[in-house]
Structures are given as structure tokens and as C-alpha cells.
Motif scaffolding. Structure first.
Motif, short mmCIF file in Angstrom:
data_model
loop_
_atom_site.label_atom_id
_atom_site.label_comp_id
_atom_site.label_asym_id
_atom_site.label_seq_id
_atom_site.Cartn_x
_atom_site.Cartn_y
_atom_site.Cartn_z
N GLU A 44 -8.46 23.91 25.25
CA GLU A 44 -7.56 24.31 26.33
C GLU A 44 -7.70 25.81 26.59
OE1 GLU A 44 -2.98 23.26 27.56
OE2 GLU A 44 -3.35 24.10 25.57
N LYS A 45 -7.90 26.17 27.83
CA LYS A 45 -8.12 27.58 28.17
C LYS A 45 -6.93 28.45 27.82
CE LYS A 45 -11.41 26.85 31.98
NZ LYS A 45 -11.63 26.98 33.44
N LYS A 46 -5.74 27.97 28.10
CA LYS A 46 -4.54 28.78 27.93
C LYS A 46 -4.27 29.12 26.47
CE LYS A 46 -0.58 26.79 28.72
NZ LYS A 46 0.57 26.16 29.44
N THR A 47 -4.51 28.15 25.58
CA THR A 47 -4.15 28.33 24.17
C THR A 47 -5.36 28.41 23.24
OG1 THR A 47 -4.01 25.94 23.83
CG2 THR A 47 -1.99 27.07 24.53
N GLN A 48 -6.55 28.11 23.76
CA GLN A 48 -7.77 28.01 22.94
C GLN A 48 -7.69 26.87 21.93
OE1 GLN A 48 -10.48 30.09 23.74
NE2 GLN A 48 -9.04 30.51 25.40
N MET A 49 -6.78 25.94 22.17
CA MET A 49 -6.57 24.83 21.24
C MET A 49 -7.62 23.74 21.44
SD MET A 49 -3.16 22.44 20.83
CE MET A 49 -3.24 21.93 22.55
N LEU A 50 -8.20 23.31 20.33
CA LEU A 50 -9.14 22.19 20.36
C LEU A 50 -8.36 20.91 20.63
CD1 LEU A 50 -12.06 21.03 19.59
CD2 LEU A 50 -11.06 20.66 17.33
N VAL A 51 -8.86 20.08 21.53
CA VAL A 51 -8.18 18.82 21.82
C VAL A 51 -9.10 17.65 21.47
CG1 VAL A 51 -6.87 19.91 23.68
CG2 VAL A 51 -8.94 18.62 24.24
N ALA A 52 -8.48 16.56 21.04
CA ALA A 52 -9.23 15.34 20.75
C ALA A 52 -9.33 14.46 21.99
CB ALA A 52 -8.56 14.57 19.62
N ASN A 53 -8.35 14.61 22.88
CA ASN A 53 -8.30 13.79 24.09
C ASN A 53 -7.64 14.60 25.20
OD1 ASN A 53 -7.51 11.68 26.04
ND2 ASN A 53 -8.10 10.25 24.42
N CYS A 54 -8.27 14.64 26.35
CA CYS A 54 -7.74 15.45 27.47
C CYS A 54 -6.62 14.74 28.23
CB CYS A 54 -8.87 15.81 28.44
SG CYS A 54 -10.12 16.89 27.72
N HIS A 55 -6.48 13.43 28.02
CA HIS A 55 -5.41 12.65 28.66
C HIS A 55 -5.36 12.86 30.18
CE1 HIS A 55 -4.03 11.40 24.77
NE2 HIS A 55 -3.73 12.64 24.39
N LYS A 56 -6.53 12.89 30.80
CA LYS A 56 -6.68 13.00 32.26
C LYS A 56 -6.12 14.30 32.84
CE LYS A 56 -6.71 7.98 32.91
NZ LYS A 56 -6.09 6.82 33.61
N THR A 57 -5.92 15.29 31.97
CA THR A 57 -5.58 16.62 32.46
C THR A 57 -6.80 17.18 33.19
OG1 THR A 57 -4.08 16.98 30.60
CG2 THR A 57 -4.83 18.94 31.77
N PRO A 58 -6.63 17.87 34.31
CA PRO A 58 -7.80 18.38 35.07
C PRO A 58 -8.77 19.17 34.19
CG PRO A 58 -5.80 18.68 36.34
CD PRO A 58 -5.37 18.17 34.99
N ALA A 59 -10.05 18.90 34.38
CA ALA A 59 -11.09 19.54 33.57
C ALA A 59 -11.07 21.06 33.69
CB ALA A 59 -12.46 19.01 33.99
N SER A 60 -10.53 21.56 34.80
CA SER A 60 -10.48 23.01 35.02
C SER A 60 -9.61 23.72 33.99
CB SER A 60 -9.95 23.31 36.42
OG SER A 60 -8.64 22.77 36.59
N GLN A 61 -8.78 22.97 33.26
CA GLN A 61 -7.90 23.57 32.27
C GLN A 61 -8.55 23.68 30.88
OE1 GLN A 61 -3.84 22.14 32.22
NE2 GLN A 61 -3.90 21.61 34.40
N PHE A 62 -9.81 23.24 30.78
CA PHE A 62 -10.48 23.24 29.48
C PHE A 62 -11.84 23.93 29.55
CE2 PHE A 62 -7.83 19.44 29.74
CZ PHE A 62 -7.10 19.52 28.56
#
Length: 324
Positions: free
Chosen positions: A132-150
Motif C-alpha cells: 500500500e502506497k500510503k502505509t508501505q504495508m505489504l498486503v496478501a490480498n488487494c480486495h479489489k482496491t484500485p491498483a493505483s493505491q499500491f
């Protein structure tokens, strides 16, 4: 000879019916976990749903080991459903509290098994990760969040190897009897393109090689090679041309048995397979003497297994069909 058959060498680390098992990671972790469960092995498989990238898998195992909680900023709401970036969407809730409670229950199940002399089967799916761009947090699943946020990036084999070895050290501090089996999922991630999927799989395979070469208590099982190089034909795939079909899964399961099961365990699996087939039998005349004798014979076979595995549910089901 019209194919190059792969025959992995039998492992010195044999899996017994009494051994607790964990199968975690990509889709193949589900496949092998279900097979083990069907054959009465004590296995926890994918308690957090399917997880594709190595670092997320390791992070969840570490969470279970330390009995910690997922970070607050990993929770999100999508269309009124509460989800978490660290786990699969099959874990969800109507509220954050409900979801958190569910995740913690799954964590506790994994924690319990990690304290036993367990074999952990880790299936790696992709070396591509999203942060995640905002937090630099690694995610296992984006859950259909817009790709622009990662941010999307490719892990290195050294990054994967180092993370695994650190986790292994932490696990062995609390339980030195843990053993590991690494494998690479043969399911291709075409969303990354076939070319970049191959790059990803090669990194995963190299990481597994580096780890299993260095660590005596880590095996590599070649599920990827069995499908891609041994079977090597689209008749072994589902209609999506990506997932192995039932025939392929049975073939890979057979190779897994050859590598990790001794003669006694294989004999049990054969015997149990016959009992399972008998239990699936649907009689045209359930009240007939022939079928009642068939039920009694199957019950007797189950009774003989009571010292090895739990068969209470099966016995109850069959006894309900007895007349008189």
C-alpha cells in the motif's frame, strides 16, 4: 516412451498418521491439505484462506507463533463488508469486531498446531507483491482496491530465503521439532503475463533451492515440475487451462505419497480409500439383507481403525442405516 517422468527420491522425513500437519499458501496448499484431511491426517490447511506471496505467508505464521494481532490499518470496508489486507476475502465480517474475532480464532488454531512436532508444508504462489502506497504495508490480498493505491514489485530469491530462514529460527526457538516442506504452486498467474509469471516462478524455485540446500530440515517437493515437465499436457488442466484437474491432482498426490509415506501409511490409505468408496455407495434397496450385511462389514472395518484415526462420525452415519 512419450514423456519424461519425474520420480522424486523418497524423503528420509516420513509423515505418519499421528503427525500434526500444516499446509499453507497458494492453491496447491488447499489441494494437498484436502487430500491429507480426506485420508484422516491431522492437518490444518490455509486457516487464513489462500495466500500467494511468501512474505505474507511467513508473516501470518509469525503472527500465530507470537499470538499477536493484525495491525489496525490492515482492516478495510468494501461494499459494507469488513475485510483485512493480510488475509483472503473468505475471512470477512459484518463488523470489524466480528472479522477480528474470526481471524483470531484461526490464528489460535494455527498456534496450537505449531506447538506440536509438526510438519509445515508451505506452497509459494508468486514472487510479485503489493504494498500500500500510503502505509508501505505489504498486503496478501488487494480486495479489489484500485491498483493505483499500491506499488507492485518483484521479490528477490535472497529476500525470500532470508525471510524464511529468520522465521524458521524463530519457530525452532519455541519448537525445535518442526519440519518443513517447500513447494512451488504449478498454477500460473496469467494476470502478470505468462512471461512475468515465469520470472516469478523461477525466483520462487531458486529460493526453495537455496533454502533446502542449506537447511537439512527443509525438503522441496516438485509439484511445479510434476505438472509443467512431467505431465506437460493441457488434458491435465481444468477448462481455464490454468488449474490442474482431478487426474493431475491424483497423480501429484501419488508422487507425494511415494516421497513421504512409508509402507504402513500407504497400506492404511489404500484401506481407507476402499472404506470411503463403500460409504459413498448408494443402495437401491437399503433394507435388503445384502445391503445390511454390507453395512455391517463396513462398520467392522471402521471399528478396526479406531486405534489409528477418529472414525466416530462415519460409524454414526452407517449405524443410522441399520435396520433392527
Amino acid at each position: 516412451m512419450f514423456r519424461t517422468e519425474l520420480n522424486p527420491k523418497p524423503s528420509s522425513h516420513k509423515i505418519q498418521l499421528s503427525n500434526p500437519l500444516i499446509s499453507i499458501g497458494s492453491c496447491f496448499a488447499d489441494n494437498i491439505g484436502k487430500k491429507l484431511s480426506q485420508h484422516k491426517f491431522k492437518v490444518e490447511y490455509n486457516p487464513f484462506g489462500i495466500i500467494f506471496n511468501p512474505l505474507s505467508i511467513f508473516e501470518l505464521i509469525e503472527m500465530a507463533l507470537d499470538e499477536t494481532r493484525l495491525p489496525e490499518d490492515s482492516y478495510l470496508v468494501r461494499d459494507g463488508i469488513h475485510l483485512n489486507y493480510k488475509v483472503h476475502s473468505e475471512l470477512y465480517g459484518k463488523s470489524k469486531e466480528q472479522l477480528e474475532s474470526h481471524i483470531n480464532r484461526q490464528r489460535n488454531r494455527l498456534t496450537k498446531v505449531l506447538k506440536k512436532p509438526t510438519t509445515i508444508i508451505v506452497t509459494l504462489g508468486t514472487a510479485w507483491v503489493y504494498e500500500e502506497k500510503k502505509t508501505q504495508m505489504l498486503v496478501a490480498n488487494c480486495h479489489k482496491t484500485p491498483a493505483s493505491q499500491f506499488n507492485k514489485r518483484l521479490l528477490s530469491s535472497e529476500e525470500i530465503s532470508s525471510a524464511f530462514m529468520l522465521l524458521k529460527e524463530q519457530l525452532h526457538t519455541q519448537n525445535p521439532e518442526l519440519k518443513f516442506i517447500l513447494t512451488v504452486s504449478p498454477i500460473r498467474h496469467v494476470k502478470d503475463t505468462l512471461e512475468l509469471n515465469m520470472v516469478s516462478k523461477s525466483i520462487l524455485r531458486l529460493a526453495c533451492h537455496q533454502i533446502s540446500t542449506y537447511a537439512d530440515d527443509v525438503d522441496y517437493f516438485p509439484a511445479y515440475e510434476l505438472l509443467m515437465d512431467d505431465l506437460r499436457d493441457y488434458r491435465f488442466y481444468e477448462k481455464d487451462m490454468l488449474h490442474p484437474n482431478q487426474l493431475a491432482q491424483e497423480y501429484i498426490w501419488g508422487k507425494f505419497m511415494d516421497v513421504y509415506f512409508d509402507k504402513e501409511t500407504k497400506a492404511f490409505i489404500k484401506n481407507w480409500g476402499e472404506i470411503r468408496s463403500a460409504m459413498k455407495h448408494k443402495a437401491f434397496h437399503p433394507e435388503s439383507d445384502a445391503h445390511q450385511k454390507f453395512l455391517q462389514k463396513t462398520i467392522e472395518k471402521l471399528e478396526q481403525l479406531k486405534g489409528l484415526v477418529k472414525v466416530d462420525k462415519e460409524l454414526v452415519k452407517l449405524r443410522k442405516q441399520l435396520i433392527g
